[in-house]
Design an enzyme around this catalytic site. Structure first.
Site: not given
Length: 451
Positions: A265-268, A287, A314, A385
């Site tokens: 998520a969110p799927g980039g 996710d 999971d 990130c």
């Protein structure tokens, strides 16, 4: 005459909501912008700048205000504290008349039932106006405290980044988080070309600039609301930082591959991978929660990728059906997010040192399960990130010591400006203030062929 929304009042409500209910600032701001989507662009921009600015400079603002207030900021009532921060931010950082910043704060205090404290608000802000050319400066001899106050980060975080990157780099990193940044997007090559997208966006009045690293990346600005852009509604581009795009570009995805994105998520990265498959193969996008998979499904509907399947799963639970079946595993795992504080500026207030250790361990727990999905000869992209080496370099060493996976060079996949660092060793740390993107860590592993 149509009644105009008081965006300062909206900002006050948002800031109180963030502080009192611990709501993420980008969510609280987004909800208000959605509710006021038909307000004037300038008013929405003012509201966003004020909310984001107060949030990202909260520690610095409190340091300054404490010098001019008899009552420390931490002891002020939440509404008064937020009003003073709003007024101080406008006085110090925005092109707003000082008198307007003071009078509007006083007016809001009275409207919200704090008339007896309106004189206090007025006095503190008027003093700040008089003294703003002679503001107090934190002691430069104390590196940790100086960096903490100057760049508005908690002292533990200032200490961590100074220890890992040095004071000079730490200042550049934190300074970059305070700079306004345009939105970064990725062209959906399944629907259009970079040239066509650039032209369409410019014709819609959007300012477009080419990305720094990838030919299909752009930064965009001078827009009011993404949903109003036809190219966005039609799925011709996705919002995705170039650092995240690089993670998929480094993956050697070929037509017909089976790609697994485990924390998607969110799927980039999911949709970037699907784009590289050119309609072939499959991307399984997973996710943990229904909320997160709904986000992926929403973007899937807009981007229109037929080779993407979304599942709630999971990542800590092994899926026997996937063992040794995946060509490319995308493992952008849960992390502290210290590399994207410029976009989500309340991360620095909500994250703790204890959580850093817990997240590093969570990554290892997930990695101990998911590496088994990679087929012999297949690869895994492990990325985060964050800037924290405990979640990055230390964990790639853990992978090498505890699994058969081996780092492979990513040097040939990097743009020229990023070569010559650690790419040949199989990983790269992108650093804000040095690189033109978010703080991001990318590593590439291969599972050896069976002998």
């Amino acid at each position: 005459m149509e009644k105009r929304t008081d965006m300062r009042a909206e900002a006050l409500d948002t800031l109180i909501d963030i502080e009192r209910n611990k709501k993420l600032s980008h969510i609280a701001i987004g909800e208000t912008l959605m509710r006021n989507q038909f307000e004037k662009k300038a008013d929405r921009a003012f509201y966003t700048r004020l909310c984001e600015g107060v949030t990202e400079r909260k520690i610095y603002l409190d340091y300054i205000l404490d010098h001019y207030s008899k009552t420390p900021m931490k002891k002020c009532k939440p509404l008064i504290r937020s009003l003073l921060r709003m007024g101080a931010y406008q006085i110090l950082f925005m092109d707003v008349r000082d008198a307007a910043a003071c009078s509007e704060a006083v007016s809001l205090a009275k409207k919200r039932g704090f008339g007896r404290l309106s004189g206090f608000v007025n006095g503190v802000l008027r003093t700040l106006v008089r003294e703003k050319e002679n503001l107090p400066v934190p002691d430069k001899k104390d590196d940790v405290k100086y960096v903490s106050i100057t760049y508005s980060v908690p002292e533990w975080l200032s200490k961590l980044i100074i220890e890992q990157y040095g004071k000079e780099s730490a200042e550049k990193i934190f300074a970059s988080f305070l700079e306004a940044r345009p939105l970064t997007i990725r062209t959906n090559l399944s629907k259009t070309t970079p040239e066509e997208l650039e032209k369409e966006l410019e014709e819609a009045g959007v300012k477009v600039e080419k990305g720094n690293y990838l030919p299909y990346a752009f930064t965009i600005s001078n827009l009011n609301y993404l949903g109003k852009i036809a190219a966005f509604r039609q799925g011709k581009f996705a919002v995705q930082d170039e650092s995240s795009q690089l993670a998929v570009a480094i993956a050697d995805i070929n037509e017909g591959d089976f790609v697994l994105d485990v924390c998607a998520a969110p799927g980039g990265k999911t949709f970037h991978a699907a784009d590289r498959l050119h309609g072939t193969g499959k991307v399984l996008s997973r996710d943990l929660t229904e909320y997160k998979t709904d986000l992926i499904e929403e973007n899937k509907d807009r981007m229109c990728y037929e080779n993407v399947e979304v599942q709630q799963w999971d990542a800590l639970v092994e899926d026997e059906s996937l063992l040794e079946s995946v060509d490319v595993l995308l493992a952008d795992l849960p992390c502290s997010g210290l590399g994207i504080m410029g976009r989500k500026n309340d991360i620095k207030y909500q994250m703790t040192q204890q959580q850093l250790s817990e997240l590093a361990q969570l990554q290892r727990d997930i990695l101990s399960v998911i590496w088994r999905y990679v087929k012999p000869g297949g690869e895994m992209i492990f990325s985060t990130c964050t800037l924290n080496r405990g979640e990055n370099v230390e964990n790639i060493r853990w992978i090498e010591e505890n699994t058969p996976m081996r780092l492979v060079s990513i040097e040939d996949y990097l743009p020229e400006t990023l070569k010559g660092r650690t790419g040949s060793q199989g990983y790269l740390q992108l650093i804000p203030g040095k690189d033109s993107c978010d703080g991001f860590f990318i590593s590439k592993f291969e599972r050896p062929e069976a002998r």
